[in-house]
Design a protein around this motif. Structure first.
Motif, PDB file in Angstrom:
ATOM      1  N   GLY A 134       0.789  -1.228   0.000  1.00  0.00           N
ATOM      2  CA  GLY A 134       0.000   0.000   0.000  1.00  0.00           C
ATOM      3  C   GLY A 134       0.816   1.271   0.000  1.00  0.00           C
ATOM      4  O   GLY A 134       0.253   2.360   0.057  1.00  0.00           O
ATOM      5  N   THR A 135       2.143   1.142  -0.073  1.00  0.00           N
ATOM      6  CA  THR A 135       2.979   2.334  -0.040  1.00  0.00           C
ATOM      7  C   THR A 135       4.278   2.053  -0.787  1.00  0.00           C
ATOM      8  O   THR A 135       4.465   0.959  -1.347  1.00  0.00           O
ATOM      9  CB  THR A 135       3.272   2.752   1.422  1.00  0.00           C
ATOM     10  OG1 THR A 135       4.004   3.968   1.427  1.00  0.00           O
ATOM     11  CG2 THR A 135       4.055   1.679   2.144  1.00  0.00           C
ATOM     12  N   SER A 136       5.171   3.032  -0.782  1.00  0.00           N
ATOM     13  CA  SER A 136       6.444   2.897  -1.487  1.00  0.00           C
ATOM     14  C   SER A 136       7.586   3.268  -0.554  1.00  0.00           C
ATOM     15  O   SER A 136       7.365   3.721   0.575  1.00  0.00           O
ATOM     16  CB  SER A 136       6.462   3.800  -2.731  1.00  0.00           C
ATOM     17  OG  SER A 136       6.343   5.168  -2.356  1.00  0.00           O
ATOM     18  N   GLY A 137       8.809   3.081  -1.020  1.00  0.00           N
ATOM     19  CA  GLY A 137       9.971   3.428  -0.221  1.00  0.00           C
ATOM     20  C   GLY A 137      10.639   2.217   0.392  1.00  0.00           C
ATOM     21  O   GLY A 137      10.102   1.095   0.388  1.00  0.00           O
ATOM     22  N   SER A 138      11.830   2.427   0.908  1.00  0.00           N
ATOM     23  CA  SER A 138      12.625   1.345   1.478  1.00  0.00           C
ATOM     24  C   SER A 138      11.873   0.645   2.605  1.00  0.00           C
ATOM     25  O   SER A 138      11.180   1.283   3.414  1.00  0.00           O
ATOM     26  CB  SER A 138      13.953   1.908   2.000  1.00  0.00           C
ATOM     27  OG  SER A 138      14.761   0.880   2.515  1.00  0.00           O
ATOM     28  N   LEU A 139      11.991  -0.692   2.611  1.00  0.00           N
ATOM     29  CA  LEU A 139      11.372  -1.579   3.605  1.00  0.00           C
ATOM     30  C   LEU A 139       9.856  -1.654   3.481  1.00  0.00           C
ATOM     31  O   LEU A 139       9.206  -2.325   4.291  1.00  0.00           O
ATOM     32  CB  LEU A 139      11.747  -1.153   5.032  1.00  0.00           C
ATOM     33  CG  LEU A 139      13.246  -1.128   5.368  1.00  0.00           C
ATOM     34  CD1 LEU A 139      13.451  -0.638   6.802  1.00  0.00           C
ATOM     35  CD2 LEU A 139      13.873  -2.481   5.170  1.00  0.00           C
ATOM     36  N   SER A 140       9.254  -0.997   2.496  1.00  0.00           N
ATOM     37  CA  SER A 140       7.797  -1.052   2.341  1.00  0.00           C
ATOM     38  C   SER A 140       7.338  -2.324   1.640  1.00  0.00           C
ATOM     39  O   SER A 140       6.152  -2.643   1.661  1.00  0.00           O
ATOM     40  CB  SER A 140       7.307   0.169   1.552  1.00  0.00           C
ATOM     41  OG  SER A 140       7.819   0.146   0.225  1.00  0.00           O
ATOM     42  N   GLY A 141       8.278  -3.049   1.016  1.00  0.00           N
ATOM     43  CA  GLY A 141       7.932  -4.270   0.312  1.00  0.00           C
ATOM     44  C   GLY A 141       8.576  -5.477   0.961  1.00  0.00           C
ATOM     45  O   GLY A 141       8.285  -5.814   2.116  1.00  0.00           O
ATOM     46  N   LEU A 142       9.464  -6.146   0.201  1.00  0.00           N
ATOM     47  CA  LEU A 142      10.131  -7.353   0.678  1.00  0.00           C
ATOM     48  C   LEU A 142      11.569  -7.032   1.061  1.00  0.00           C
ATOM     49  O   LEU A 142      12.325  -6.461   0.255  1.00  0.00           O
ATOM     50  CB  LEU A 142      10.108  -8.427  -0.410  1.00  0.00           C
ATOM     51  CG  LEU A 142      10.831  -9.725  -0.075  1.00  0.00           C
ATOM     52  CD1 LEU A 142      10.091 -10.485   1.028  1.00  0.00           C
ATOM     53  CD2 LEU A 142      10.982 -10.603  -1.313  1.00  0.00           C
ATOM     54  N   ASN A 143      11.947  -7.405   2.277  1.00  0.00           N
ATOM     55  CA  ASN A 143      13.325  -7.243   2.739  1.00  0.00           C
ATOM     56  C   ASN A 143      13.771  -8.558   3.361  1.00  0.00           C
ATOM     57  O   ASN A 143      13.130  -9.053   4.299  1.00  0.00           O
ATOM     58  CB  ASN A 143      13.425  -6.101   3.759  1.00  0.00           C
ATOM     59  CG  ASN A 143      14.856  -5.872   4.231  1.00  0.00           C
ATOM     60  OD1 ASN A 143      15.311  -6.524   5.160  1.00  0.00           O
ATOM     61  ND2 ASN A 143      15.544  -4.954   3.579  1.00  0.00           N
ATOM     62  N   VAL A 144      14.840  -9.141   2.817  1.00  0.00           N
ATOM     63  CA  VAL A 144      15.336 -10.425   3.324  1.00  0.00           C
ATOM     64  C   VAL A 144      16.822 -10.314   3.608  1.00  0.00           C
ATOM     65  O   VAL A 144      17.547  -9.551   2.969  1.00  0.00           O
ATOM     66  CB  VAL A 144      15.067 -11.571   2.326  1.00  0.00           C
ATOM     67  CG1 VAL A 144      13.585 -11.741   2.094  1.00  0.00           C
ATOM     68  CG2 VAL A 144      15.791 -11.331   1.021  1.00  0.00           C
ATOM     69  N   LYS A 145      17.258 -11.118   4.557  1.00  0.00           N
ATOM     70  CA  LYS A 145      18.680 -11.251   4.882  1.00  0.00           C
ATOM     71  C   LYS A 145      19.055 -12.721   4.753  1.00  0.00           C
ATOM     72  O   LYS A 145      18.393 -13.587   5.341  1.00  0.00           O
ATOM     73  CB  LYS A 145      18.961 -10.727   6.294  1.00  0.00           C
ATOM     74  CG  LYS A 145      18.767  -9.215   6.427  1.00  0.00           C
ATOM     75  CD  LYS A 145      19.061  -8.726   7.829  1.00  0.00           C
ATOM     76  CE  LYS A 145      18.857  -7.219   7.919  1.00  0.00           C
ATOM     77  NZ  LYS A 145      19.112  -6.717   9.307  1.00  0.00           N
ATOM     78  N   ILE A 146      20.120 -12.968   3.996  1.00  0.00           N
ATOM     79  CA  ILE A 146      20.537 -14.329   3.656  1.00  0.00           C
ATOM     80  C   ILE A 146      21.909 -14.594   4.256  1.00  0.00           C
ATOM     81  O   ILE A 146      22.823 -13.763   4.158  1.00  0.00           O
ATOM     82  CB  ILE A 146      20.572 -14.512   2.126  1.00  0.00           C
ATOM     83  CG1 ILE A 146      19.178 -14.262   1.544  1.00  0.00           C
ATOM     84  CG2 ILE A 146      21.075 -15.905   1.749  1.00  0.00           C
ATOM     85  CD1 ILE A 146      19.164 -14.165   0.051  1.00  0.00           C
TER      86      ILE A 146
END
Length: 475
Positions: free
Chosen positions: A219-231
Motif C-alpha cells: 500500500g505504499t512505497s519506499g525502502s522496507l515497504s515491500g520485501l526485505n530479506v537477509k541471507i
C-alpha cells in the motif's frame, strides 16, 4: 344594250387562295419547328450526358482511392496505445515475484574432486546466466575439465555439487520482513523453482505449491515497504559468493531485470508500468496488436517466458548443434518439456558446448525477446515473436549495491530490499483508433463530398426504375 356579265377579279381569287394555303400551313410549320427544337435539345442533352461520363468516372476513381486510403487506417493502423491514467496507486497492482539464486559458491570440502566440480558449477552458471565472470573465461578455462565434457550444464545444482540435502530454508534465510513486519521466511518462499539448483521464489504463481493468497500487494512505497530479506553467506556445506536476484511478473518464470552481486546489500527500487487493452482489440491480428489475451495463452499452452526459453534453445541448437534439456515446468498443467522422447536423434548439450554458448553471449534465463547476433560491427538481431499478455505489468528496476562494514555485517549476511520507488504509476491502454463505425462514416462522407451520393438517393434511384414507384408528372 345587252347585260354586262361580271367576271371575278383574278387577283382577288388568288389572294383568297393564298390565304387558305397560309392558314393550312401554320400547324405544319409549328410541328416542324418543334421537331427541330427537340432534335437540338436531344443533341445537347446527349453531349451533356457524354461529357458527364468521364467526369463521373474520374470522380468514382477518386472516391475509391480515398476510400482505400481511409480503409488502411482501419486494417493497418487500428490499434494505438495511449496513457489512460497517470495516478494509478501501487495498491491496485501486484507486487512483483522475486527469485533468489546462488550463482557463485565456495565448497567447504577441500578434496580435489569437490573443488573441481564446484569450479565447473560456477563456470556453467556464469555462462548460462551471462554473469560478469563470463567475460573472463577463455578457451583454457573450458578445456581444464575433460572428465565433465558430457555433463549437462543445466543439470548442475547444489545437490549434484555437494551430494547433500543438508541445506534448508532455515539455514538459507536469516531474517525476512514483509511490509515492515517480520515474517517467517519459509512461509513466504518456495524452494526449487524452474531454475535448476538452490533457488527460492516469492509471490510467484508459477512455482511449486504457490500460496493460495498470492499475488500479494503493498500500500505504499519506499525502502522496507515491500520485501526485505537477509541471507546467510555461510551455509552448512558452502559459502555464497554471488547472488542472482530476478524481479519478474507473478505469472511469468523469467524477468527483464536480473541482478548479480557480491556485495552485502542489494537495493532494488521497482518502477512498474501497467498495460491493458480493450476487448475490441482482440479482433485485430496478433502481429498488429502484439499482445495475447488470457484465453489465447490457455490455447497456446505456454507463457511468454516459456516461449522465450524455447526460442533461446532453438537458437542454441542452430548455433551450437546441440539441444538443452531445460528444467521441468513448475506446475503440472504445463507441458513437460524435459520428456526424453522430445530429444531423440539430437545431441544433448554438455560442458564441452559452453565455449559456443559463451561466444554467442546468450543468456538462457533472461526475458529478452530479441537475440543479438551482431558480429564485426554488423548489427543483426532475431525476434522470438513471444508476445506478453494484453493485461500485464512491467517491472523496471534500477539497482544499486553497497558493501557494509564489518560491524554492520557481523553475522555475515546479504540483505536484499525490493520495493516500489513511487506510490503512483502510469496506466497505458490499447484501444481501436479507427472502428468499423468510423470506417462507415468515412466512406459515407467521402462519397457524399465527391459524388453527392447518399443512401436515400440510391433508394430513390432504384425505386424510380419501377413503374409503380415513379413519382407522378404534372402536366
Amino acid at each position: 344594250m345587252g347585260e354586262v356579265e361580271m367576271q371575278p377579279d383574278p387577283q382577288l381569287g388568288n389572294a383568297n387562295d393564298d390565304d387558305d394555303d397560309d392558314d393550312a400551313s401554320v400547324p405544319g410549320k409549328q410541328i416542324r419547328s418543334k421537331k427541330k427544337e427537340k432534335k437540338r435539345h436531344n443533341k445537347w442533352l446527349s453531349v451533356r450526358r457524354c461529357a458527364r461520363i468521364p467526369l463521373k468516372l474520374i470522380l468514382a476513381i477518386v472516391t475509391v482511392y480515398v476510400c482505400i486510403l481511409s480503409s488502411e487506417r482501419y486494417f493497418y493502423y487500428w490499434v494505438q496505445t495511449t496513457i489512460e491514467r497517470t495516478d494509478v496507486h501501487v495498491s491496485e497492482i501486484n507486487f512483483p515475484a522475486v527469485t533468489i539464486i546462488p550463482v557463485v559458491v565456495t565448497n567447504l570440502n577441500t578434496s580435489e574432486q569437490a573443488q573441481r566440480l564446484t569450479r565447473v558449477f560456477n563456470m556453467a552458471r556464469a555462462v548460462l546466466w551471462q554473469t560478469p565472470d563470463a567475460a573472463r573465461l577463455d578457451k583454457h578455462s573450458f578445456d581444464a575439465f575433460p572428465e565433465y565434457a558430457h555433463l549437462n550444464p543445466t543439470m548442475l545444482d547444489i545437490d549434484t555439487v555437494f551430494d547433500s540435502m543438508q541445506y534448508s530454508c532455515k539455514n538459507f534465510f536469516a531474517e525476512c520482513t514483509w511490509r515492515r513486519k517480520h515474517i517467517n521466511c519459509c512461509s513466504i518462499f518456495r524452494s526449487k523453482s524452474t531454475y535448476r539448483g538452490f533457488a527460492y521464489v516469492f509471490n510467484s504463481l508459477r512455482c511449486e505449491f504457490p500460496d493460495e493468497t498470492w499475488p500479494w500487494s503493498v500500500g505504499t512505497s519506499g525502502s522496507l515497504s515491500g520485501l526485505n530479506v537477509k541471507i546467510n553467506r555461510n551455509q552448512h556445506m558452502f559459502d555464497i559468493n554471488m547472488l542472482g536476484v530476478i524481479v519478474h511478473e507473478p505469472t511469468q518464470v523469467l524477468g527483464h531485470s536480473i541482478v548479480y552481486s557480491t556485495e552485502d546489500r542489494i537495493v532494488i527500487p521497482v518502477e512498474p508500468l501497467r498495460f491493458t487493452a480493450e476487448a475490441d482489440v482482440k479482433a485485430r491480428p496478433l502481429h498488429m496488436r502484439r499482445c495475447l489475451f488470457e484465453s489465447e495463452i490457455g490455447r497456446l499452452g505456454q507463457s511468454r517466458s516459456e516461449c522465450i526459453s524455447k526460442c533461446h534453445v532453438q537458437y542454441v541448437l542452430a548455433r551450437c548443434n546441440c539441444t538443452l534439456i531445460l528444467p521441468t515446468p513448475l506446475t503440472a498443467k504445463l507441458e513437460n518439456i524435459t520428456d526424453p522422447t522430445d530429444y531423440k536423434g539430437q545431441t544433448i548439450c554438455g560442458v564441452k558446448h559452453l565455449p559456443c554458448f559463451n561466444e554467442n553471449k546468450l543468456s538462457l534465463f533472461s526475458m529478452s525477446n530479441i537475440i543479438e547476433e551482431s558480429r564485426e560491427n554488423i548489427f543483426t538481431t532475431i525476434d522470438c515473436g513471444c508476445f506478453p499478455q494484453c493485461d500485464h505489468t512491467q517491472y523496471h528496476t534500477s539497482t544499486y549495491t553497497e558493501r557494509l562494514s564489518s560491524a554492520e555485517n557481523i553475522d555475515s549476511v546479504v540483505e536484499i530490499d525490493v520495493y516500489f520507488q513511487e506510490e503512483t504509476l502510469f496506466l497505458y491502454c490499447s484501444r481501436l483508433s479507427f472502428t468499423l463505425l468510423d470506417l462507415m462514416v468515412s466512406f459515407g462522407g467521402i462519397a457524399g463530398l465527391i459524388m453527392g451520393i447518399s443512401v436515400l438517393g440510391w433508394v430513390n434511384a432504384i425505386l424510380d426504375r419501377f413503374t409503380c414507384c415513379r413519382q407522378p408528372n404534372d402536366g
